[in-house]
Scaffold this motif. Structure first.
Motif, PDB file in Angstrom:
ATOM      1  N   LYS A  38      40.764  42.155  35.030  1.00 53.67           N
ATOM      2  CA  LYS A  38      42.119  41.768  35.366  1.00 53.67           C
ATOM      3  C   LYS A  38      43.055  42.095  34.221  1.00 53.67           C
ATOM      4  O   LYS A  38      42.682  42.069  33.071  1.00 53.67           O
ATOM      5  CB  LYS A  38      42.183  40.285  35.706  1.00 53.67           C
ATOM      6  CG  LYS A  38      41.331  39.961  36.913  1.00 53.67           C
ATOM      7  CD  LYS A  38      41.852  38.772  37.635  1.00 53.67           C
ATOM      8  CE  LYS A  38      41.030  38.580  38.893  1.00 53.67           C
ATOM      9  NZ  LYS A  38      41.660  37.792  39.883  1.00 53.67           N
ATOM     10  N   ASP A  88      42.775  49.496  40.581  1.00 51.38           N
ATOM     11  CA  ASP A  88      41.761  49.340  41.620  1.00 51.38           C
ATOM     12  C   ASP A  88      42.430  49.487  42.987  1.00 51.38           C
ATOM     13  O   ASP A  88      43.065  48.568  43.493  1.00 51.38           O
ATOM     14  CB  ASP A  88      41.088  47.969  41.498  1.00 51.38           C
ATOM     15  CG  ASP A  88      39.882  47.838  42.413  1.00 51.38           C
ATOM     16  OD1 ASP A  88      39.942  48.349  43.551  1.00 51.38           O
ATOM     17  OD2 ASP A  88      38.891  47.233  42.000  1.00 51.38           O
ATOM     18  N   ALA A 146      41.362  47.148  45.866  1.00 51.73           N
ATOM     19  CA  ALA A 146      41.907  45.806  45.642  1.00 51.73           C
ATOM     20  C   ALA A 146      43.394  45.749  45.972  1.00 51.73           C
ATOM     21  O   ALA A 146      43.899  44.737  46.460  1.00 51.73           O
ATOM     22  CB  ALA A 146      41.668  45.390  44.191  1.00 51.73           C
ATOM     23  N   VAL A 151      43.428  45.712  37.658  1.00 52.83           N
ATOM     24  CA  VAL A 151      43.854  44.988  38.850  1.00 52.83           C
ATOM     25  C   VAL A 151      45.282  44.487  38.639  1.00 52.83           C
ATOM     26  O   VAL A 151      45.519  43.677  37.737  1.00 52.83           O
ATOM     27  CB  VAL A 151      42.918  43.799  39.159  1.00 52.83           C
ATOM     28  CG1 VAL A 151      43.399  43.041  40.388  1.00 52.83           C
ATOM     29  CG2 VAL A 151      41.497  44.307  39.377  1.00 52.83           C
TER      30      VAL A 151
END
Length: 356
Positions: A5, A140, A143, A316
C-alpha cells in the motif's frame, strides 16, 4: 499476490522508492554515468504521460544520474510507430528501455529483440504477459478496477437505488493487458453488488470519442434502466458523461474513472463524475528510474512479487470521491485549488470546503 500500500504524496515518492528498492549505491551512480535510457509511452488518450509520467521520470533520473540521457517518445496509439521508436532507441545506444506498450502482445517481440542485444526492458504501467521483461513497475490495475466498481456499488446502495436497474461497463483498449486487468477487477467488484451489467464495451485505443459513441447507443437502448457506469479511466468516463449530457439526461448517473486528471477532478467537483483513482504517475516513474539505474549498474533487484513471470512492484492507490477529494488531492499537494477551482467549478469547490 502480496501488494504494498502507498499513502503519501507524490513529493515523497523518490524517498519511498529508494527505500523500497534498497537505494542506489555510489557504485551504481558511477557505473551508469553518461548512459542512455529510453522512456517510450503509448498514446495521447490520457494527458498523464506528458504531464506526469515523463517529467517524473526525467526528474528522478537527474537525481540518480545527472549525466544520463533520456530519450522520450510517444507512439500516439500506433503499434508500428512504437516499434520504430523502440528500434531507434536501440540504435541510439539505449541500454535500458522503459516501455508502456501500445499492444501488450506485440510488445513481446520487442522485449526479445532488446534482450538479444543486451538491452534491458522495464515494462511500465502495462504488463507484457508473453514477453518476460526484466522488471515491471505499475499501480495494481486489477485492484484499481475492483476499487472503482465497489465504490460505485456502495454509493448506489447508500442512495437506495433499486437493483432492478443495471450498470454499463466501459473498459479500456483490447490491446492493453493493463486494461484487461482493470476489466477483471471491475467484474470482481460488481460480482456481488446486486446490479446487473446491461452491456460492456472494450474501447479501442482508450479514445474518449469511442466511449462516448458507444455510451450514446446504450442510452438510447436502455434509457432509465442505467443507474451507473463503471468506466476504466477518466477519458472513457468523460466520454460517457458527455453522452448522457448530449442525450439530455439530468442528473447524470454516477460514473467512475481512473487517473485523477484535472478534467475528471473538476467533473467530480461539479457533481458529474462520481469517483476516480489517485495514482500520481510520478510514483511509478520514480520507481522505474531507480530500477533503470540498478539494471544499468548490473545490480540484482529484489522484488516482493512476480506478475507474468516478471519481477514486479505494484502500488495500490486511493479512490477519490467528492467526500475525500480535498484530503487526497489538495492536502497531499497533487493538485492545487488554483488549478481545479476555475470558472464554473468555483462554487463546487466552496461546497466541498476546498476554497472559502
Amino acid at each position: 499476490m502480496e501488494m504494498m500500500k502507498f499513502s503519501t504524496q507524490a513529493a515523497g515518492a523518490a524517498v519511498f522508492v529508494l527505500s523500497l528498492l534498497g537505494g542506489t549505491s555510489a557504485f551504481a551512480q558511477t557505473a551508469v554515468s553518461d548512459a542512455t535510457v529510453a522512456f517510450l509511452m503509448p498514446d495521447q488518450g490520457s494527458t498523464r504521460y506528458e504531464e506526469h509520467d515523463h517529467p517524473g521520470f526525467v526528474a528522478e533520473m537527474k537525481k540518480l544520474c545527472a549525466s544520463c540521457k533520456v530519450l522520450y517518445q510517444n507512439a500516439d496509439a500506433d503499434i508500428a510507430k512504437q516499434q520504430q521508436q523502440f528500434n531507434s532507441a536501440i540504435t541510439q545506444g539505449a541500454k535500458v528501455i522503459v516501455l508502456d506498450p501500445v499492444d501488450s502482445a506485440a510488445a513481446a517481440s520487442l522485449v526479445q529483440l532488446a534482450q538479444s542485444q543486451g538491452v534491458k526492458v522495464i515494462a511500465y504501467d502495462r504488463p507484457i504477459p508473453k514477453g518476460k521483461a526484466d522488471f515491471y513497475v505499475s499501480f495494481d490495475n486489477k485492484a484499481i478496477g475492483k476499487a472503482i466498481a465497489e465504490s460505485l456499488v456502495q454509493h448506489l446502495k447508500a442512495q437506495k437505488v433499486p437493483t432492478e436497474g443495471g450498470i454499463l461497463q466501459i473498459n479500456g483498449s483490447p490491446t492493453d493487458a493493463a486494461a484487461g486487468l482493470i476489466k477483471d477487477g471491475i467484474h470482481e467488484g460488481l460480482a456481488s453488488g446486486g446490479y446487473k451489467t446491461l452491456a460492456e464495451f472494450d474501447t479501442p485505443n482508450w479514445q474518449p470519442a469511442n466511449a462516448q459513441q458507444w455510451a450514446g447507443g446504450q442510452i438510447t437502448r436502455f434509457g432509465k434502466q442505467i443507474v451507473g457506469v463503471v468506466a476504466a479511466n477518466d477519458g472513457t468516463g468523460g466520454g460517457a458523461i458527455a453522452a448522457f449530457k448530449a442525450a439530455g439526461v439530468d442528473p447524470v448517473p454516477p460514473v467512475t474513472g481512473n487517473d485523477a486528471t484535472i478534467a475528471a477532478l473538476q467533473l467530480i467537483i461539479a457533481g458529474d463524475q462520481y469517483n476516480t483513482i489517485s495514482k500520481p504517475s510520478e510514483i511509478v516513474a520514480a520507481a522505474a528510474a531507480n530500477v533503470a539505474v540498478k539494471l544499468l549498474a548490473g545490480e540484482t533487484i529484489k522484488a516482493e512479487m512476480t506478475l507474468y513471470d516478471t519481477p514486479a512492484q505494484l502500488f495500490v492507490p486511493a479512490v477519490v470521491t467528492a467526500e475525500n477529494l480535498k484530503a487526497e488531492i489538495i492536502d497531499k499537494k497533487i493538485n492545487t485549488a488554483e488549478e481545479l477551482c476555475t470558472g464554473r467549478y468555483a462554487d463546487g469547490c466552496k461546497k466541498l470546503g476546498i476554497t472559502k
